[in-house]
Scaffold this motif. Structure first.
Motif, PDB file in Angstrom:
ATOM      1  N   GLN A 127     -64.820 -19.491 -31.131  1.00  0.00           N
ATOM      2  CA  GLN A 127     -65.155 -18.469 -30.148  1.00  0.00           C
ATOM      3  C   GLN A 127     -64.157 -18.412 -28.993  1.00  0.00           C
ATOM      4  O   GLN A 127     -64.238 -17.531 -28.128  1.00  0.00           O
ATOM      5  CB  GLN A 127     -66.564 -18.715 -29.597  1.00  0.00           C
ATOM      6  CG  GLN A 127     -67.660 -18.708 -30.646  1.00  0.00           C
ATOM      7  CD  GLN A 127     -67.688 -17.409 -31.437  1.00  0.00           C
ATOM      8  OE1 GLN A 127     -67.694 -16.319 -30.842  1.00  0.00           O
ATOM      9  NE2 GLN A 127     -67.686 -17.513 -32.749  1.00  0.00           N
ATOM     10  N   LEU A 128     -63.224 -19.378 -28.952  1.00  0.00           N
ATOM     11  CA  LEU A 128     -62.189 -19.381 -27.917  1.00  0.00           C
ATOM     12  C   LEU A 128     -61.238 -18.202 -28.110  1.00  0.00           C
ATOM     13  O   LEU A 128     -61.114 -17.655 -29.213  1.00  0.00           O
ATOM     14  CB  LEU A 128     -61.396 -20.685 -27.961  1.00  0.00           C
ATOM     15  CG  LEU A 128     -62.130 -21.953 -27.517  1.00  0.00           C
ATOM     16  CD1 LEU A 128     -61.254 -23.180 -27.786  1.00  0.00           C
ATOM     17  CD2 LEU A 128     -62.507 -21.880 -26.039  1.00  0.00           C
ATOM     18  N   TYR A 129     -60.536 -17.835 -27.026  1.00  0.00           N
ATOM     19  CA  TYR A 129     -59.521 -16.791 -27.087  1.00  0.00           C
ATOM     20  C   TYR A 129     -58.148 -17.419 -27.301  1.00  0.00           C
ATOM     21  O   TYR A 129     -57.802 -18.434 -26.681  1.00  0.00           O
ATOM     22  CB  TYR A 129     -59.497 -15.979 -25.791  1.00  0.00           C
ATOM     23  CG  TYR A 129     -60.676 -15.056 -25.616  1.00  0.00           C
ATOM     24  CD1 TYR A 129     -60.630 -13.742 -26.072  1.00  0.00           C
ATOM     25  CD2 TYR A 129     -61.844 -15.502 -24.999  1.00  0.00           C
ATOM     26  CE1 TYR A 129     -61.708 -12.889 -25.904  1.00  0.00           C
ATOM     27  CE2 TYR A 129     -62.928 -14.656 -24.827  1.00  0.00           C
ATOM     28  CZ  TYR A 129     -62.857 -13.352 -25.283  1.00  0.00           C
ATOM     29  OH  TYR A 129     -63.936 -12.511 -25.123  1.00  0.00           O
ATOM     30  N   TYR A 178     -64.685 -17.123 -16.905  1.00  0.00           N
ATOM     31  CA  TYR A 178     -63.795 -17.635 -17.957  1.00  0.00           C
ATOM     32  C   TYR A 178     -63.200 -18.966 -17.489  1.00  0.00           C
ATOM     33  O   TYR A 178     -63.116 -19.240 -16.282  1.00  0.00           O
ATOM     34  CB  TYR A 178     -62.693 -16.623 -18.276  1.00  0.00           C
ATOM     35  CG  TYR A 178     -63.225 -15.366 -18.922  1.00  0.00           C
ATOM     36  CD1 TYR A 178     -63.340 -15.270 -20.307  1.00  0.00           C
ATOM     37  CD2 TYR A 178     -63.650 -14.281 -18.148  1.00  0.00           C
ATOM     38  CE1 TYR A 178     -63.856 -14.119 -20.901  1.00  0.00           C
ATOM     39  CE2 TYR A 178     -64.166 -13.142 -18.735  1.00  0.00           C
ATOM     40  CZ  TYR A 178     -64.263 -13.071 -20.107  1.00  0.00           C
ATOM     41  OH  TYR A 178     -64.795 -11.947 -20.690  1.00  0.00           O
ATOM     42  N   ARG A 222     -66.267 -27.441 -17.661  1.00  0.00           N
ATOM     43  CA  ARG A 222     -65.815 -26.111 -17.229  1.00  0.00           C
ATOM     44  C   ARG A 222     -65.217 -26.154 -15.819  1.00  0.00           C
ATOM     45  O   ARG A 222     -65.492 -25.307 -14.966  1.00  0.00           O
ATOM     46  CB  ARG A 222     -66.957 -25.098 -17.311  1.00  0.00           C
ATOM     47  CG  ARG A 222     -67.553 -25.049 -18.714  1.00  0.00           C
ATOM     48  CD  ARG A 222     -68.810 -24.239 -18.865  1.00  0.00           C
ATOM     49  NE  ARG A 222     -69.515 -24.692 -20.065  1.00  0.00           N
ATOM     50  CZ  ARG A 222     -70.534 -24.091 -20.638  1.00  0.00           C
ATOM     51  NH1 ARG A 222     -71.005 -22.974 -20.115  1.00  0.00           N
ATOM     52  NH2 ARG A 222     -71.106 -24.585 -21.709  1.00  0.00           N
ATOM     53  N   TRP A 278     -65.289 -24.090 -32.650  1.00  0.00           N
ATOM     54  CA  TRP A 278     -64.152 -23.815 -31.763  1.00  0.00           C
ATOM     55  C   TRP A 278     -63.601 -22.401 -31.950  1.00  0.00           C
ATOM     56  O   TRP A 278     -62.621 -22.027 -31.304  1.00  0.00           O
ATOM     57  CB  TRP A 278     -63.035 -24.828 -32.014  1.00  0.00           C
ATOM     58  CG  TRP A 278     -63.401 -26.231 -31.617  1.00  0.00           C
ATOM     59  CD1 TRP A 278     -64.153 -27.120 -32.321  1.00  0.00           C
ATOM     60  CD2 TRP A 278     -63.047 -26.878 -30.397  1.00  0.00           C
ATOM     61  NE1 TRP A 278     -64.292 -28.302 -31.636  1.00  0.00           N
ATOM     62  CE2 TRP A 278     -63.613 -28.185 -30.445  1.00  0.00           C
ATOM     63  CE3 TRP A 278     -62.309 -26.512 -29.280  1.00  0.00           C
ATOM     64  CZ2 TRP A 278     -63.461 -29.100 -29.411  1.00  0.00           C
ATOM     65  CZ3 TRP A 278     -62.149 -27.424 -28.248  1.00  0.00           C
ATOM     66  CH2 TRP A 278     -62.724 -28.703 -28.310  1.00  0.00           C
ATOM     67  N   ALA A 305     -64.434 -28.155 -21.954  1.00  0.00           N
ATOM     68  CA  ALA A 305     -65.436 -27.163 -22.338  1.00  0.00           C
ATOM     69  C   ALA A 305     -66.811 -27.547 -21.815  1.00  0.00           C
ATOM     70  O   ALA A 305     -67.630 -26.684 -21.488  1.00  0.00           O
ATOM     71  CB  ALA A 305     -65.476 -27.017 -23.854  1.00  0.00           C
ATOM     72  N   ALA A 329     -68.215 -19.353 -25.573  1.00  0.00           N
ATOM     73  CA  ALA A 329     -67.286 -20.194 -26.327  1.00  0.00           C
ATOM     74  C   ALA A 329     -67.492 -21.668 -26.008  1.00  0.00           C
ATOM     75  O   ALA A 329     -67.440 -22.529 -26.904  1.00  0.00           O
ATOM     76  CB  ALA A 329     -65.851 -19.782 -26.027  1.00  0.00           C
ATOM     77  N   CYS A 330     -67.733 -21.978 -24.705  1.00  0.00           N
ATOM     78  CA  CYS A 330     -67.935 -23.373 -24.318  1.00  0.00           C
ATOM     79  C   CYS A 330     -69.220 -23.924 -24.928  1.00  0.00           C
ATOM     80  O   CYS A 330     -69.258 -25.085 -25.384  1.00  0.00           O
ATOM     81  CB  CYS A 330     -67.985 -23.488 -22.798  1.00  0.00           C
ATOM     82  SG  CYS A 330     -66.403 -23.142 -21.997  1.00  0.00           S
ATOM     83  N   GLY A 366     -61.777 -19.672 -22.665  1.00  0.00           N
ATOM     84  CA  GLY A 366     -63.130 -19.491 -23.158  1.00  0.00           C
ATOM     85  C   GLY A 366     -64.066 -18.954 -22.110  1.00  0.00           C
ATOM     86  O   GLY A 366     -63.833 -19.128 -20.911  1.00  0.00           O
ATOM     87  N   ASP A 367     -65.123 -18.291 -22.545  1.00  0.00           N
ATOM     88  CA  ASP A 367     -66.220 -17.929 -21.655  1.00  0.00           C
ATOM     89  C   ASP A 367     -67.358 -18.915 -21.897  1.00  0.00           C
ATOM     90  O   ASP A 367     -67.206 -19.889 -22.640  1.00  0.00           O
ATOM     91  CB  ASP A 367     -66.656 -16.475 -21.885  1.00  0.00           C
ATOM     92  CG  ASP A 367     -66.959 -16.177 -23.351  1.00  0.00           C
ATOM     93  OD1 ASP A 367     -67.084 -17.139 -24.153  1.00  0.00           O
ATOM     94  OD2 ASP A 367     -67.081 -14.992 -23.704  1.00  0.00           O
ATOM     95  N   ARG A 403     -60.544 -13.305 -29.768  1.00  0.00           N
ATOM     96  CA  ARG A 403     -61.230 -14.530 -30.172  1.00  0.00           C
ATOM     97  C   ARG A 403     -60.620 -15.063 -31.473  1.00  0.00           C
ATOM     98  O   ARG A 403     -60.125 -14.300 -32.309  1.00  0.00           O
ATOM     99  CB  ARG A 403     -62.727 -14.283 -30.350  1.00  0.00           C
ATOM    100  CG  ARG A 403     -63.459 -13.998 -29.046  1.00  0.00           C
ATOM    101  CD  ARG A 403     -64.959 -14.139 -29.229  1.00  0.00           C
ATOM    102  NE  ARG A 403     -65.706 -13.665 -28.069  1.00  0.00           N
ATOM    103  CZ  ARG A 403     -66.074 -14.421 -27.033  1.00  0.00           C
ATOM    104  NH1 ARG A 403     -65.740 -15.714 -27.027  1.00  0.00           N
ATOM    105  NH2 ARG A 403     -66.757 -13.914 -26.034  1.00  0.00           N
TER     106      ARG A 403
END
Length: 628
Positions: free
Chosen positions: A250-252, A185, A201, A248, A198, A239-240, A235-236, A268
């Motif tokens: 898929q981000l938490y 993450y 990372r 955008w 993103a 998401a990135c 993000g995982d 998410r």
């Protein structure tokens, strides 16, 4: 052998009972049941277990209705079954072929059938609760244990416990994918550009390296935005990658939408219906974020590091006294968050108990509040772990050691909130290893006279073609043996001659301007201090300058000696460094020269070749031979 038993004691019920205990053979669930009158050879079970079990094929996603999983069909030799007796089965499953970690599941009632089945929901619960929470497809080993039940009460195992199994099968097993935890993450945004973070990372959460379904906790510490509030998301890799495609969602973000919440639930953005980003208000220097991806929770903390920390208790008093101050480099505490304190053991006469705190915590003691001190975080104290304030822990959680070591080094990292306690029993010598001696091939000792961990020695710091014109070296705990200590740079202070050490094969070399140095190494505090030796000379009436002016010597890196060819009178002399008396050598004879030793004596006037080898106390010596 670790097993979990879900086969009910009464054997007639269909409930599921789980436990995680280390059973010895006399206490295993199977060994508690008496042996049946029905012999193991009197029964056969034909396996009907499929090669692959995908729970999605057995549990309806909409209604949760379940279809039993067939395991086998039992048959008993005619006339062998005892009167008023029925069969009962327990199905044992494991990810290990030796069943060293397994779980037993109660099968269906066999009062009116010979078929053995298990409910998929029971298999799912047993797997996730006792074997692993990882939803990935895996290989599963299955075997069946048969019992007889007589008169509705007396149960007995068929065959010998732990020896007789039926319908053994290896299957490909796919549990329901209840939750997916990614292997990595990242912080998106924060002090960096959102899209850029993103893509690269660079702010990655740290993890223990365990299976993420066993340890689902990830932690990261990163710089706050120096220009104001710090906004970010989590993000995982999925998401990135989606951000790279313009998605955008898929981000938490934070469940509930309170951007300044310090803890809570995450989900998410697709589920949240909005950005729901995190925010830490301006003023923080660093931010720590902890996420538990099994529970889908988060905790956000603005990291604060004090300028100083103090030991409370231990060899000192349990009071607000600040005399037991941790050592620290001259760097900013966020650049170097490591603090160290070393104290003596007590010869094993009893445990030594201690805590530590910053100035605020010690001031609170004067007001009767001991809960601002720091204690260890966990159910049992070990020599390394994490720490937290007592008021957060909800108890004292006092550190302690057995006192048997001569010294203990207590190291804390105030940024990661971790500690390490190292028992120390110092040897008499350590050794310099560097370019000058082929990294330890020639002995360059440093000496500790009293076992307190402070060593002093002399050596030449030599450069190499790869060292950017700097002399490079480290220290080892044993001659030509890196396994007994590999002490390199932790940090170097602004003067370039002092700093901290770390014992790690990956530690950096200590680098200084090439030249001859006196080194003082404190392995208790893990610090070093170097004094440049610009020259060594012969002083005293045996040479022309008397006690006022030296005859300078020249260092020879080939012989590792300071050398001079000089005419000497039959009189006294000594060796000294830097034209001063802070560092000088003398002694009873030339074979053991020590700091502030006695004046030496030339017995016969003449021209001599003098070599002086200033290694360390007990090892320094000189040779004087007639010169042509």
């Amino acid at each position: 052998m670790k097993k979990s038993n879900i086969f009910m004691t009464a054997l007639l019920g269909l409930g599921l009972v789980a436990c995680n205990e280390n059973f010895d053979p006399e206490k295993s669930p199977q060994a508690n049941v008496q042996e049946s009158l029905l012999k193991a050879s009197d029964i056969t079970v034909s396996s009907t277990t499929p090669d692959a079990i995908n729970l999605a094929d057995y549990i309806d996603a909409e209604t949760s209705a379940e279809k039993p999983i067939s395991i086998g069909v039992a048959a008993v030799k005619e006339g062998a079954m005892p009167v008023n007796t029925i069969l009962k089965a327990a199905v044992e499953v494991s990810r290990n072929a030796d069943f060293s970690e397994s779980v037993s599941i109660s099968a269906n009632s066999m009062s009116d059938t010979q078929e053995i089945t298990i409910q998929p929901g029971m298999l799912e619960d047993a797997y996730f609760e006792n074997i692993t929470k990882n939803p990935s497809t895996t290989q599963l080993y299955i075997r069946t244990i048969m019992y007889t039940v007589t008169g509705g009460e007396a149960e007995a195992i068929v065959g010998k416990p732990g020896e007789n199994f039926y319908a053994e099968k290896t299957v490909t097993f796919t549990p329901l994918n209840k939750l997916t935890i990614a292997p990595a993450y990242y912080i998106i945004g924060g002090p960096n550009d959102w899209a850029g973070s993103a893509a690269d990372r660079s702010i990655k959460f740290q993890h223990s390296g365990e299976d993420v379904y066993i340890d689902p906790v990830f932690t990261v510490i990163f710089d706050a935005n120096a220009g104001g509030d710090t906004w970010f998301a989590i993000g995982d890799d999925q998401a990135c990658d989606a951000i790279g495609a313009g998605d955008w969602t898929q981000l938490y973000g934070i469940v509930g939408g309170d951007s300044e919440a310090k803890e809570g639930k995450i989900a998410r953005r697709t589920e949240l219906g909005g950005d729901n980003s995190f925010c830490v208000k301006a003023g923080a220097k660093k931010i720590r974020v902890t996420i538990d991806m099994m529970e889908q929770t988060f905790k956000v903390e603005a990291v604060s590091i004090a300028d100083s920390y103090y030991l409370v208790g231990g060899p000192g008093s349990w009071s607000s006294d600040k005399s037991q101050k941790f050592a620290h480099s001259d760097k900013d505490v966020f650049e170097d968050p490591v603090f160290t304190y070393t104290f003596e053991g007590n010869g094993g006469t009893g445990d030594i108990w201690f805590a530590f705190g910053d100035a605020a915590a010690l001031d609170a003691i004067d007001a009767g509040d001991w809960m601002q001190l720091f204690g260890y975080n966990g159910t049992d104290m070990s020599l390394s772990g994490s720490f937290e304030r007592r008021n957060v822990l909800g108890g004292e959680y006092t550190f302690h050691v057995d006192g048997k070591a001569k010294f203990y080094r207590f190291t804390i990292n105030a940024l990661t909130m971790t500690y390490e306690i190292t028992p120390l029993n110092f040897s008499e010598y350590i050794y310099e290893a560097g370019v000058n001696n082929d990294w330890g091939g020639v002995m360059q000792p440093l000496y500790c006279p009293d076992g307190n961990g402070t060593y002093v020695g002399f050596f030449y710091a030599q450069d190499a073609d790869w060292s950017d014109g700097k002399g490079a070296f480290k220290f080892t705990g044993a001659f030509n043996d890196w396994s007994q200590g590999n002490y390199g740079t932790g940090s170097i202070n602004a003067d370039g001659l002092t700093g901290t050490l770390v014992d790690d094969g990956g530690s950096g070399n200590i680098t200084v301007e090439p030249g001859f140095y006196r080194a003082e190494v404190n392995l208790a505090a893990m610090t070093f201090a170097l004094t440049r030796i610009n020259g060594i000379g012969i002083i005293g009436p045996a040479q022309d300058g008397g006690w006022d002016t030296d005859t300078d010597m020249t260092y020879n890196p080939e012989t590792r000696a300071w050398e001079a060819t000089v005419t000497l009178a039959a009189d006294e002399f000594k060796f000294r460094a830097n034209d001063g008396w802070d560092i000088n050598w003398g002694g009873d004879n030339l074979t053991n020269l020590v700091q502030n030793g006695k004046n030496l004596k030339i017995e016969k006037a003449g021209k001599y070749f003098v070599q002086f080898f200033p290694l360390c106390e007990t090892k320094s010596y000189a040779t004087i031979t007639a010169a042509e």
